[in-house]
Design an enzyme around this catalytic site. Sequence first.
Site, PDB file in Angstrom:
ATOM      1  N   LEU A  68      -0.258   6.310   4.579  1.00 60.66           N
ATOM      2  CA  LEU A  68       0.788   5.862   5.487  1.00 60.66           C
ATOM      3  C   LEU A  68       1.901   5.123   4.755  1.00 60.66           C
ATOM      4  O   LEU A  68       3.074   5.232   5.119  1.00 60.66           O
ATOM      5  CB  LEU A  68       0.192   4.959   6.560  1.00 60.66           C
ATOM      6  CG  LEU A  68      -0.854   5.582   7.485  1.00 60.66           C
ATOM      7  CD1 LEU A  68      -1.485   4.500   8.354  1.00 60.66           C
ATOM      8  CD2 LEU A  68      -0.240   6.667   8.347  1.00 60.66           C
TER       9      LEU A  68
ATOM     10  N   TYR B  73     -14.437  -4.048   9.440  1.00 64.32           N
ATOM     11  CA  TYR B  73     -13.112  -3.408   9.421  1.00 64.32           C
ATOM     12  C   TYR B  73     -12.397  -3.675  10.741  1.00 64.32           C
ATOM     13  O   TYR B  73     -11.233  -4.099  10.761  1.00 64.32           O
ATOM     14  CB  TYR B  73     -13.248  -1.901   9.194  1.00 64.32           C
ATOM     15  CG  TYR B  73     -11.943  -1.152   9.373  1.00 64.32           C
ATOM     16  CD1 TYR B  73     -10.951  -1.212   8.396  1.00 64.32           C
ATOM     17  CD2 TYR B  73     -11.694  -0.403  10.524  1.00 64.32           C
ATOM     18  CE1 TYR B  73      -9.744  -0.542   8.558  1.00 64.32           C
ATOM     19  CE2 TYR B  73     -10.490   0.265  10.697  1.00 64.32           C
ATOM     20  CZ  TYR B  73      -9.514   0.194   9.713  1.00 64.32           C
ATOM     21  OH  TYR B  73      -8.321   0.854   9.887  1.00 64.32           O
TER      22      TYR B  73
ATOM     23  N   GLY C 224       0.818  -1.212   0.000  1.00 64.05           N
ATOM     24  CA  GLY C 224       0.000   0.000   0.000  1.00 64.05           C
ATOM     25  C   GLY C 224       0.844   1.250   0.000  1.00 64.05           C
ATOM     26  O   GLY C 224       0.468   2.266   0.604  1.00 64.05           O
ATOM     27  N   ALA C 225       1.972   1.223  -0.711  1.00 63.47           N
ATOM     28  CA  ALA C 225       2.931   2.326  -0.667  1.00 63.47           C
ATOM     29  C   ALA C 225       2.580   3.473  -1.604  1.00 63.47           C
ATOM     30  O   ALA C 225       3.318   4.455  -1.667  1.00 63.47           O
ATOM     31  CB  ALA C 225       4.337   1.807  -1.001  1.00 63.47           C
TER      32      ALA C 225
ATOM     33  N   SER D  72       0.132   5.635  -1.446  1.00 63.48           N
ATOM     34  CA  SER D  72      -0.498   6.815  -0.834  1.00 63.48           C
ATOM     35  C   SER D  72      -0.505   6.643   0.676  1.00 63.48           C
ATOM     36  O   SER D  72      -0.120   5.598   1.208  1.00 63.48           O
ATOM     37  CB  SER D  72      -1.936   6.997  -1.351  1.00 63.48           C
ATOM     38  OG  SER D  72      -2.735   5.874  -1.005  1.00 63.48           O
TER      39      SER D  72
END
Length: 312
Positions: free
Chosen positions: A28, A177, A23-24, A26
């Site tokens: 965190l 979640y 998840g790089a 955007s």
Amino acid sequence: MIRSNPSPAGAADPSGRVFVVTGAGSGLGLATTTALARRGAHVVLAVRDEAKGHRAAALVTAEQPDALLEVRRLDLADPHSVHAFATRLRTDGPHPDVLVNNAGVMAPPRTLTPHGHELQFAVNHLGHFALTAHLIDLLAQGRDPRVVTVTSANHRRARIDFDDLTGEHAYSPMGHYNQSKLANAVFALELHRRLNAAHSPVRSVLAHPGYAATGLPRAGAVGGVRLLFGHLLRPLAQSPARGALAQLHAATAPNVRGGELYGPGGMGELRGAPVRTSPAPRAQDEAVGRRLWEVSQELTGVPFTVPGAGGA
């Protein structure tokens, strides 16, 4: 609840080490990548959307022209993509020293993956479980090897409903979640126990960002969740760069030990510098840990054997 400040000595030098950050593209993940690149780390940006990943890498190199970055496709909801990503690392390199399980989705309408898994459980937990399983032997050969799994303070509000993981009988966008974030915590702690038992050099560490102003609540969240976290409360959130401090500490600080959880030290663990805190009692339940491990192997079709010292 444990409250201890990280060592003032700060983080160890990550230069020359390889970090895989999921998840790089955007939020965190991008903040983590940027901070690592500034300090000379080699970062593999593991992203579902390669074009977005290349745009993110361009932002980093605009500031840090000598940054060592690679963009590679990884769809955590697709077991074939996870396997292909890991296989490429194995055959082409670079071999990772640290895996940061950061990617996630938050509070979408009930959605099943093509393999029949609830989307949040699939992306946030199952994909990272399978990725870690595929890479654990490579990590065991790395320098100061770690698996950092990003959870949420909301894991304390959850329980894992093993009888209805897909939400077929009762689905709550935010409830599922929270369940996926509890699964992250349970997995990381069970991994820690197994690594310890195998005398592995790999450390399994947890981190959570508190409340950070990322695009996660607005990317796919529904109704009230999007309104509340994506708009109304956003002025209270800390920046992604601040939110990433806990996972950066977990990934690089020399005083970090396996099985620890780091999160913001401010009120309600919503913001502030990272401190060591305590996972929820449910996350520490060893019976739940063993059951989740077995269920995760079954649902992913990926056997997860922890190698011993030396990666054997």
